[in-house]
Scaffold this active site. Sequence first.
Site, PDB file in Angstrom:
ATOM      1  N   SER A  47       0.786  -1.245  -0.116  1.00  0.00           N
ATOM      2  CA  SER A  47       0.001  -0.009   0.141  1.00  0.00           C
ATOM      3  C   SER A  47       1.026   1.219   0.174  1.00  0.00           C
ATOM      4  CB  SER A  47      -0.878   0.150   1.017  1.00  0.00           C
ATOM      5  OG  SER A  47      -0.184  -0.006   2.356  1.00  0.00           O
ATOM      6  N   LYS A  48       2.244   1.005   0.410  1.00  0.00           N
ATOM      7  CA  LYS A  48       3.039   2.213   0.430  1.00  0.00           C
ATOM      8  C   LYS A  48       3.302   2.917  -0.994  1.00  0.00           C
ATOM      9  CE  LYS A  48       3.354   2.115   4.971  1.00  0.00           C
ATOM     10  NZ  LYS A  48       2.748   3.263   5.774  1.00  0.00           N
ATOM     11  N   ASP A  49       3.027   2.187  -1.844  1.00  0.00           N
ATOM     12  CA  ASP A  49       3.194   2.833  -3.400  1.00  0.00           C
ATOM     13  C   ASP A  49       2.508   4.000  -3.484  1.00  0.00           C
ATOM     14  OD1 ASP A  49       4.793   0.760  -3.916  1.00  0.00           O
ATOM     15  OD2 ASP A  49       3.554  -0.220  -5.389  1.00  0.00           O
TER      16      ASP A  49
END
Length: 346
Positions: A47-49
């Site tokens: 999710s950090k993208d």
Amino acid sequence: MKHRNQVFDNVLDLVGNTPLIKLNKVASKFKGNFYAKVESFNPGQSSKDRIATYIIEEAERKGILTPGATIIETTSGNTGFSIAMVSIIKGYDCVLAVSSKSSADKIDMLKTMGAKVYVCPAHVSANDPRSYYEVAKRLHSEMKGSVYINQYFNQLNIDAHYASTGPEIWKQTEGKITHLVACSGTGGTISGTAKYLKEQNPNIKVIGVDAFGSVIKKYHETREFDEKEIYPYRIEGLGKNLIPTATDFDVIDEFVKVTDEESAHTARELARTEGLFVGYTSGAATQALKQLGEQGEFNEDDYVVVIFPDHGSRYMSKVYSDKWMQEQGFFDSINEAAAQNIEYIK
């Protein structure tokens, strides 16, 4: 820009629009409908993208980031990978201060993506000069032209999920979602997603997942920072020994605490039963879901979405290593069979 013929200009065009996948077995004994938002379908497998792309592009729009700049960040691994990936595409140098609690797999991945990595001791206070927060600040002061992303105290962390994850879940569930279950570390994912969803329907119940050894649950309930809550734990990317301002506590209804051991076993269970090879925090989120289900939290018509933040490949030397699990004392008479699924032919 995304193209209908599935040809893309670069990997950043693949960020977001991750699938919602029904959980058919791990929650089968509970009332309700259960779905996982599987963030490992992002190109950087987490999710950090979303926040890396959003924050960096916002910094470019504001003129904070200029060609040839150095990006500095603190990370337990996934944010660093995403920032390194975005930096490659956009032409920035990347320097990362990483907690020693991060798996060797994650640290090796960061180096492979061209980042300069500083590994800092995990079990020191946030204001200790050796902590990854303080190391990042020092590096930022020493490196001319650097920009410190500072995800833990960055409103853009929340904005990224408000702009993408929340709307995606609302659309994918056709507005039927009744519960959101999400781990809370920096707090950006749960805060931004919850803010958007509650604007659509304020009755949606938002449940945060915290670790034993972290201060977040008690702070949510009392608004007091209690150092006595802090002790070492193993889950990466979940819980904190400080209060991150990227967490909007007002949009979270309650927190559930989970143990390292149960979360590890539940991550392995997801692989065996759902075919979903996901990370430690996905196991933690599902463990919280199970605890809530056992307490009778859900009804027949409930539509529960659990966020699975990253991919299992980041944890091969940890929860998916039988050796590591044995070293932690996590195998017992109930669970040890999982460690004996291999036979060598001589």
